[in-house]
Design a protein around this motif. Structure first.
Motif, short mmCIF file in Angstrom:
data_model
loop_
_atom_site.label_atom_id
_atom_site.label_comp_id
_atom_site.label_asym_id
_atom_site.label_seq_id
_atom_site.Cartn_x
_atom_site.Cartn_y
_atom_site.Cartn_z
N ASP A 1 0.79 -1.24 0.00
CA ASP A 1 0.00 0.00 0.00
C ASP A 1 0.82 1.28 0.00
OD1 ASP A 1 -2.23 -1.51 -0.08
OD2 ASP A 1 -2.69 -1.37 2.06
N ASP A 2 2.10 1.24 0.38
CA ASP A 2 2.85 2.48 0.44
C ASP A 2 3.04 3.03 -0.98
OD1 ASP A 2 4.65 4.03 2.57
OD2 ASP A 2 5.62 4.10 0.60
N ALA A 3 2.82 4.34 -1.12
CA ALA A 3 2.83 4.94 -2.46
C ALA A 3 4.19 4.83 -3.13
CB ALA A 3 2.41 6.40 -2.37
N SER A 4 5.26 4.76 -2.37
CA SER A 4 6.58 4.68 -3.00
C SER A 4 7.05 3.24 -3.18
CB SER A 4 7.60 5.47 -2.16
OG SER A 4 7.57 5.00 -0.84
N LEU A 5 6.24 2.28 -2.74
CA LEU A 5 6.63 0.87 -2.92
C LEU A 5 5.72 0.18 -3.94
CD1 LEU A 5 7.30 0.03 0.81
CD2 LEU A 5 9.01 0.03 -1.00
N ARG A 6 4.43 0.13 -3.62
CA ARG A 6 3.42 -0.40 -4.55
C ARG A 6 3.78 -1.76 -5.16
NH1 ARG A 6 -0.49 2.78 -4.11
NH2 ARG A 6 -0.53 5.00 -4.63
N PHE A 7 4.04 -2.73 -4.31
CA PHE A 7 4.24 -4.10 -4.82
C PHE A 7 2.87 -4.77 -4.85
CE2 PHE A 7 8.50 -2.94 -3.68
CZ PHE A 7 9.23 -3.50 -4.70
N GLU A 8 2.18 -4.57 -5.98
CA GLU A 8 0.78 -5.00 -6.05
C GLU A 8 0.65 -6.50 -6.25
OE1 GLU A 8 2.13 -3.03 -8.42
OE2 GLU A 8 1.11 -1.09 -8.49
N LEU A 9 1.66 -7.10 -6.87
CA LEU A 9 1.52 -8.49 -7.28
C LEU A 9 2.45 -9.39 -6.47
CD1 LEU A 9 0.46 -10.62 -9.34
CD2 LEU A 9 2.37 -10.01 -10.79
N ALA A 10 1.86 -10.36 -5.78
CA ALA A 10 2.67 -11.39 -5.14
C ALA A 10 2.90 -12.45 -6.22
CB ALA A 10 1.94 -11.98 -3.95
N SER A 11 4.02 -12.31 -6.93
CA SER A 11 4.26 -13.18 -8.08
C SER A 11 4.28 -14.64 -7.68
CB SER A 11 5.61 -12.84 -8.72
OG SER A 11 5.46 -11.78 -9.60
N SER A 12 5.09 -14.94 -6.69
CA SER A 12 5.29 -16.34 -6.37
C SER A 12 5.66 -16.48 -4.91
CB SER A 12 6.42 -16.91 -7.25
OG SER A 12 6.80 -18.18 -6.80
N ILE A 13 5.15 -17.49 -4.29
CA ILE A 13 5.58 -17.82 -2.93
C ILE A 13 5.99 -19.29 -2.97
CG2 ILE A 13 4.93 -17.88 -0.50
CD1 ILE A 13 2.70 -15.92 -1.16
N SER A 14 7.21 -19.57 -2.56
CA SER A 14 7.63 -20.96 -2.62
C SER A 14 8.36 -21.34 -1.36
CB SER A 14 8.50 -21.21 -3.85
OG SER A 14 9.51 -20.26 -3.94
N GLY A 15 8.35 -22.60 -1.06
CA GLY A 15 9.05 -23.12 0.10
C GLY A 15 10.37 -23.72 -0.33
N VAL A 16 11.34 -23.69 0.57
CA VAL A 16 12.62 -24.36 0.32
C VAL A 16 12.99 -25.09 1.61
CG1 VAL A 16 15.03 -24.09 -0.34
CG2 VAL A 16 13.35 -22.47 -1.19
N ASP A 17 13.43 -26.31 1.48
CA ASP A 17 13.96 -27.04 2.63
C ASP A 17 15.46 -27.18 2.41
OD1 ASP A 17 14.68 -28.67 4.65
OD2 ASP A 17 13.51 -30.41 4.02
N TYR A 18 16.25 -26.56 3.30
CA TYR A 18 17.69 -26.61 3.10
C TYR A 18 18.34 -27.86 3.68
CZ TYR A 18 17.84 -22.13 0.79
OH TYR A 18 17.67 -21.12 -0.13
N GLY A 19 17.55 -28.77 4.21
CA GLY A 19 18.09 -30.09 4.55
C GLY A 19 18.49 -30.24 6.00
N LEU A 20 18.69 -31.49 6.39
CA LEU A 20 19.03 -31.82 7.77
C LEU A 20 20.33 -31.15 8.18
CD1 LEU A 20 18.26 -35.64 7.87
CD2 LEU A 20 16.83 -33.76 8.68
N GLY A 21 20.40 -30.74 9.44
CA GLY A 21 21.64 -30.18 9.96
C GLY A 21 21.80 -28.70 9.72
N VAL A 22 20.89 -28.10 8.99
CA VAL A 22 20.96 -26.67 8.72
C VAL A 22 20.06 -25.95 9.71
CG1 VAL A 22 20.33 -24.91 7.02
CG2 VAL A 22 21.51 -26.96 6.29
#
Lengths: 455, 257
Positions: free
Chosen positions: B131-152
């Motif tokens: 909503d901020d006028a100087s940012l205006r990121f209207e589109l959430a293009s993609s949301i993804s998960g990542v699993d960096y693996g055991l021990g991390v």
């Protein structure tokens, strides 16, 4: 009524006609009747049943009008849909996970099968994300070939959208015409890349090989045929009263709705926003091509049909310009031999094979070349650790690829942001409150490809 | 006979034996694990090659040690529009009373900017981004998960890609959580398009999005157990009709990395 399959037999009261007629069950939400196939008569004869019941109908996943293995769960009142939900996952094949156990180059073969109607886009976005991590620049000729293949794919994909959309609405001639033209496109694709679909022709660093001898005439011939055939759709469908009645003011999704739901592609442009990544963030040299982004403000199924038709004309324009650019020879793969596939394929007696010259060199002259060939093909190349996201304009909207590398010869994580997956979320907003028949038109205008939706 | 290949022979998922002789360079999890001060490591230290351990390897490859990859904070200027975005974001955060510590690291790599965000302030940040006028990121293009693996440490990441259609900019937000406490606030109230993305991440990685209207499985069947895209999800091998042999699951085969 809803479907129960796992409830024990004795939980039901058998219908008047025995176990095969409509059964009912008492639940917390009242009495639930489970009706299948032909037992409606038995149900209507049941005095416990009245017209005030909520009716939930399951449409798909094997329904011919749901655009693939999409399942729609509809709550209806007469012919009006009061609630609609889509159920997906019937074509989930684990493409993203499978990529994690193959080399970066082999991954192309997997992602190309995600959205199977736009394989060139899947390949291109995946390769561009790898190239971003490798920080390499693809040769100009390879870029032009990519553009050419992508625009050809856009045409064949829009033709399926049109053909299956027409078929689902009962316009069977639209289907036969659409697939006739698509066949022309697939023949050209087979000539250029060796395969009709799932070509895996675009590779990290460029394309697999240069276009075959005589490609100019074939491409020019295709453009000529299409320019003759595309106006036929105007004659067949555009002005046709039934077609207009089925599509006009149906499946309306205004711009606010599109923005909220993250809709991109023709559906967003039909609502009036000229958002096309080829123009807004050009890639593969799209800034050098002259083409228009058709838009509309009607935000209905009919405007989306017109946009797809107009986009095919624009794609033909781009293909012509790409063909002119191909006159300039050049490499089609990066020069870095640590990335580029070592074998130059050439046409042999068996149709296609390794270059005899290359085989002579690695088998007879240079042990190092043999080792290099072996290592690159079996082990593959390493990609620096990090992550990248690349988005391109596929026929359905923003196709994104999020790659994570742990620094190895295999991807750590591959995620495809498929526009069909995101756009399908708009199905309830487009169809609730409308007729059942209009759901079919709305889904067809979203054009989800379940291979990409479920991956 | 020497030691058999350990059950978790994927080098990225070190067994106890490989962890013992690997150099411990992982970043220790900070006391309040949900508010780390720097981006968590994305791999563990590895040793050897070909996933072969204890086989008396004399090739010398067994002595190889690969340090873990930790995204590093980038110094100013970030270059391009990234500085403008970072300044606008800082101003918007000040306006809305979001503490500076909500973004605990900013990394610019591969021509992309990543803000590492603590989950406490995620939703407030999303409202500001949209909503901020100087940012205006209207589109959430993609949301993804990542699993960096055991021990991390904090191995489950949720990665948000936002697009500003007004300014034609793209940024990335990243939230890292522990498997034992895999909770992230839902973005659905800000970006309704996040609905299916979050359901997919729940389905595949088991991240719970608090506040999601209907967090159910989306790709796998409703009664499926486990989260298939986690790195420790068991994969099936292929039985071969020869003296009871079996082709091991893909994550336990010998591999180059």
């Amino acid at each position: 009524m809803s479907v129960h399959t796992d409830t024990p037999e004795d939980a039901y009261t058998a219908g008047p006609e025995g176990p095969r007629s409509a059964r009912s069950q008492n639940t917390t939400e009242g009495r639930v009747f489970t009706v299948t196939g032909g037992d409606w008569d038995a149900l209507m004869a049941d005095e416990n049943f009245n017209d005030e019941e909520r009716l939930i109908v399951n449409m798909g996943p094997q329904h011919p009008s749901t655009h693939g293995v999409l399942r729609l769960v509809l709550e209806i009142e007469g012919e009006t849909v009061t609630q609609a939900r889509s159920v997906i996952g019937y074509l989930h094949t684990g493409i993203e996970k499978s990529c994690e156990f193959r080399t970066w180059t082999q991954g192309v073969t997997f992602v190309t099968r995600a959205d199977y109607l736009s394989p060139a886009f899947n390949e291109a976005v995946y390769c561009m994300a790898i190239e971003k991590l490798l920080d390499i620049e693809v040769p100009r000729r390879a870029q032009v070939i990519r553009v050419l293949l992508m625009e050809l794919t856009r045409i064949t994909s829009h033709l399926v959208a049109l053909a299956t959309g027409a078929m689902e609405l009962g316009a069977l001639t639209g289907m036969t015409a659409g697939f006739r033209e698509r066949e022309e496109g697939l023949h050209l694709m087979e000539f250029l890349t060796g395969l009709r679909m799932n070509m895996a022709f675009i590779r990290p660093g460029g394309v697999a090989q240069d276009l075959p001898f005589g490609y100019e005439d074939k491409i020019a011939g295709f453009i000529e045929v299409m320019e003759k055939r595309l106006p036929e759709y105007d004659k067949l469908l555009t002005g046709q009263p039934i077609w207009k009645a089925r599509l006009k003011d149906v499946g309306v999704l205004p711009l606010e709705g599109c923005m909220q739901l993250g809709i991109t592609g023709p559906v967003l442009r039909s609502a009036g926003l000229a958002w096309d990544i080829r123009k807004t963030e050009p890639y593969c040299g799209y800034e050098e091509y002259e083409f228009d982004v058709p838009t509309s403000t009607d935000a209905d199924c009919y405007s989306r049909y017109l946009l797809r038709l107009a986009e095919m004309w624009e794609s033909l324009k781009i293909m012509k310009q790409a063909l002119a650019k191909l006159a300039e020879p050049g490499p089609v793969m990066v020069a870095d031999t640590k990335i580029a596939w070592p074998a130059q394929l050439s046409v042999g007696a068996d149709g296609m094979g390794n270059s005899l010259e290359h085989v002579r060199k690695i088998m007879g002259q240079s042990m190092e070349s043999l080792i290099h060939h072996f290592k690159l093909v079996t082990e593959g190349f390493s990609v620096p650790a990090g992550q990248s996201y690349v988005a391109i304009e596929s026929p359905r909207g923003e196709l994104g690829c999020h790659l994570v590398s742990a620094g190895g010869t295999r991807p750590w994580r591959v995620h495809l942001r498929d526009p069909g997956f995101v756009n399908l979320q708009a199905m309830p907003a487009m169809s609730e409150g409308g007729m059942i028949a209009d759901i079919v038109a709305a889904v067809a205008s979203l054009d989800p490809v379940m291979g990409g939706v479920d991956r | 006979m020497t030691d058999p290949i350990p059950p978790t022979a994927n080098p990225a998922v070190p067994s106890a034996a490989t962890e013992a002789n690997a150099v411990d360079t992982t970043v220790p999890a900070p006391p309040g694990a949900s508010t780390p001060r720097s981006a968590p490591a994305t791999t563990t230290a590895r040793s050897g090659m070909f996933a072969a351990h204890g086989s008396g390897d004399t090739s010398g490859f067994g002595g190889l040690i690969t340090a873990p990859h930790i995204p590093q904070p980038s110094p100013r200027p970030y270059g391009g529009y990234f500085d403008e975005v970072a300044d606008a974001l800082a101003a918007a955060m000040a306006d809305r009373g979001i503490p500076d510590s909500a973004i605990y690291q900013t990394t610019v790599a591969h021509q992309e900017i990543t803000f590492y965000v603590g989950r406490e302030h995620l939703v407030a940040l999303l409202w500001a981004l949209r909503d901020d006028a100087s940012l205006r990121f209207e589109l959430a293009s993609s949301i993804s998960g990542v699993d960096y693996g055991l021990g991390v440490p904090q191995r489950l990441h949720v990665v948000y890609h936002f697009t500003s259609m007004t300014y034609r900019r793209r940024i990335r937000l990243e939230v890292a959580v522990e498997v034992e406490d895999a909770h992230v606030p839902s973005a659905v109230e800000v970006y309704p398009t996040a609905d299916w993305h979050e359901r997919e991440i729940w389905d595949m990685f088991g991240v719970v999005f608090d506040g999601h209207p209907a967090l159910t499985r989306i790709l796998m069947p409703d009664d499926w157990e486990g989260f298939p895209q986690r790195k420790d999800y068991p994969l099936g091998g292929i039985p071969v009709e020869y003296k009871g042999a079996e082709i091991p699951p893909p994550d336990q085969r010998r591999s180059y990395t």
